[in-house]
Write an enzyme that holds these catalytic residues in place. Sequence first.
Site, PDB file in Angstrom:
ATOM      1  N   TYR A   3       3.962   0.570   4.749  1.00  0.00           N
ATOM      2  CA  TYR A   3       4.601  -0.535   5.330  1.00  0.00           C
ATOM      3  C   TYR A   3       3.789  -1.802   5.510  1.00  0.00           C
ATOM      4  O   TYR A   3       3.736  -2.608   6.650  1.00  0.00           O
ATOM      5  CB  TYR A   3       4.924  -0.058   6.991  1.00  0.00           C
ATOM      6  CG  TYR A   3       5.493   1.263   6.925  1.00  0.00           C
ATOM      7  CD1 TYR A   3       6.372   1.806   6.222  1.00  0.00           C
ATOM      8  CD2 TYR A   3       4.620   2.415   7.634  1.00  0.00           C
ATOM      9  CE1 TYR A   3       6.783   2.998   6.247  1.00  0.00           C
ATOM     10  CE2 TYR A   3       4.866   3.655   7.607  1.00  0.00           C
ATOM     11  CZ  TYR A   3       6.110   3.822   6.791  1.00  0.00           C
ATOM     12  OH  TYR A   3       6.426   5.379   6.807  1.00  0.00           O
ATOM     13  N   HIS A   4       2.941  -2.342   4.425  1.00  0.00           N
ATOM     14  CA  HIS A   4       2.284  -3.240   4.082  1.00  0.00           C
ATOM     15  C   HIS A   4       2.584  -4.268   2.974  1.00  0.00           C
ATOM     16  O   HIS A   4       1.906  -4.668   2.255  1.00  0.00           O
ATOM     17  CB  HIS A   4       0.595  -2.965   4.090  1.00  0.00           C
ATOM     18  CG  HIS A   4       0.277  -1.798   5.145  1.00  0.00           C
ATOM     19  ND1 HIS A   4      -0.903  -1.164   4.840  1.00  0.00           N
ATOM     20  CD2 HIS A   4       0.469  -1.964   6.401  1.00  0.00           C
ATOM     21  CE1 HIS A   4      -1.073  -0.388   6.014  1.00  0.00           C
ATOM     22  NE2 HIS A   4      -0.276  -0.943   6.865  1.00  0.00           N
ATOM     23  N   PRO A   5       3.886  -4.733   2.995  1.00  0.00           N
ATOM     24  CA  PRO A   5       4.052  -5.432   2.063  1.00  0.00           C
ATOM     25  C   PRO A   5       3.709  -7.006   2.313  1.00  0.00           C
ATOM     26  O   PRO A   5       3.778  -7.473   3.348  1.00  0.00           O
ATOM     27  CB  PRO A   5       5.777  -5.430   2.044  1.00  0.00           C
ATOM     28  CG  PRO A   5       6.113  -5.167   3.480  1.00  0.00           C
ATOM     29  CD  PRO A   5       5.257  -4.230   3.815  1.00  0.00           C
TER      30      PRO A   5
ATOM     31  N   HIS B 295       0.837  -1.117  -0.066  1.00  0.00           N
ATOM     32  CA  HIS B 295      -0.084  -0.001  -0.077  1.00  0.00           C
ATOM     33  C   HIS B 295       0.701   1.149   0.200  1.00  0.00           C
ATOM     34  O   HIS B 295       1.818   1.235   0.611  1.00  0.00           O
ATOM     35  CB  HIS B 295      -0.958  -0.107   1.159  1.00  0.00           C
ATOM     36  CG  HIS B 295      -1.893  -1.098   1.568  1.00  0.00           C
ATOM     37  ND1 HIS B 295      -2.202  -1.647   2.527  1.00  0.00           N
ATOM     38  CD2 HIS B 295      -2.666  -1.894   0.246  1.00  0.00           C
ATOM     39  CE1 HIS B 295      -3.137  -2.775   2.157  1.00  0.00           C
ATOM     40  NE2 HIS B 295      -3.407  -2.844   0.974  1.00  0.00           N
TER      41      HIS B 295
END
Length: 538
Positions: free
Chosen positions: A473-475, A294
């Site tokens: 920080y949503h990998p 994201h």
Amino acid sequence: MQTYDFVIVGSGSAGSVVAEKLSANGRFSVLVLEAGGTDRRFYVQMPLGYGKTFFDPRVNWNYKAEPDPGLAGNVDHWPRGKIIGGSSSINAMVWIRGAREDYDDWAAAGNPGWSYDDVLPAFRAIEDNEAGGDEWRGRGGPVHVSDNHRFIHPLTKRFLQAGEELGLPRNPDFNGKAQDGVGVYQITTRDGRRMSAARAFLRPALKRKNVRLETGAHATRILFEGKRAVGVEYVRRGQKMTVRAGREVVVSSGSVNTPQLLQLSGVGPAALLQGFGINVIHANEHVGANLQDHLGINYTWRGNIATLNQILRPWWGKAMAGAQYLLLRRGPLSMSMNQGGGFFRTDPAQKRANMQLYFQAFSTVLPRPGERPILSPDPWPGFSIGLSNCRPSSRGEIMIRSADPMQHPRISANAFSTENDVAEMLDAVKFLRKMAATEAFDGVLEEEMLPGARVQSDEELVDDFRRRSGTVYHPVSTCRMGPDPSQSVVDARLRVHGLEGLRIIDASIFPSNITGNTNAAAILTGWKGGEMLVEDHR
């Protein structure tokens, strides 16, 4: 060589849960290897302290992505938790499960057991929701979820009113019946302290005699005998060590470290591994591929009423906030910076929300090199409305740079690499300005600081968000789940295709990203994965 029934690589959002699940019946011996150190740090436990951990190499891998054309050539900072609890120990603590359709899509892609109706009981069992239990929410579970309605800044209420003026419903619970709308975010805290996966799951598990945790243990390779994983090689205090897994090796190292470890161990794209002289144990082009993330941006305004800037900036304000936190475990230091937020659709034709909102009653326009200045905001009254895309179509990859396990992998995010992602973000940033122009903010705003009134045309808006956007920080999805071994890395029971004795249990297995923050879904993955292991080894 020591032998345990299960060796778990990583003590993060999923690994901590797996350790608790595997150790609960007392039958299995479990070793957890964690490259980082203790989470017993003040700025880790204090919720708003995550600004201090954003660049701290003692608790953070501090990854850097490759220069990204989609971000105007910028090198994006990728913080990931190198600490007990993993990224759940340094994140912003917003508790969002994702939309019903996200999980139904997972199941429809050939992953039985992962539909929304399948995962809802697990989510309810995980939670201890301060707002109370109902058909969607749980009470009495290990993860305490705080309800912050009583403590939000007054400006957050104006944000909620602005959303309603634009047709967004007031949503009392983004994890309830519906996700669309604006509301107050629930966060993972309890009694003013961060409720990380380590606090909720790993610490209770470590009270059992059959669980051992080794910190400072950097896994360098999975050991194989033929096609079966039999142990892990790791470095601790400069010494190379090995441990054997009598039943299975569980990799819970996250969307960056998990594909890296697999590739170093000979599992991944054959040409890549051979180029670095790594013996190919099992070729799979999808290890490290299909990266989804994201992307977010903030719009910031100067106001004429006090914001959190006036509390967190001056020394006397810091002293008051600090005393309130230390004595009562309350106040701004006990919360996330994202007090309000929501979900909306940039196009009514969208089947579900495709953008997430974040409201912050403070601002950090003035740069502070090497620091995320959450605890030292701007000296004037400022606030921000941020957003991030929920289901971008851009895809990247994470691949090793060499056979050296201490070298960070190459992260190629390929942000905004599709026309659809650019068009969605353009519509979304225009929506932010519509919010600022509502009656709710009338008489409060003085000036748009970022990007500023000079940025008006579509071309200027796109150029701005390319320059200022970055990961939120949503990998996920770098070892994605699926039934076809030629298109995925693990099956629906999280077993690595083509290998034995090896599972991946973390956010890297997501078939696709979810609508919202990913930590709750990562914990869910650990919960379901742990239950699968127990079932399969009865």
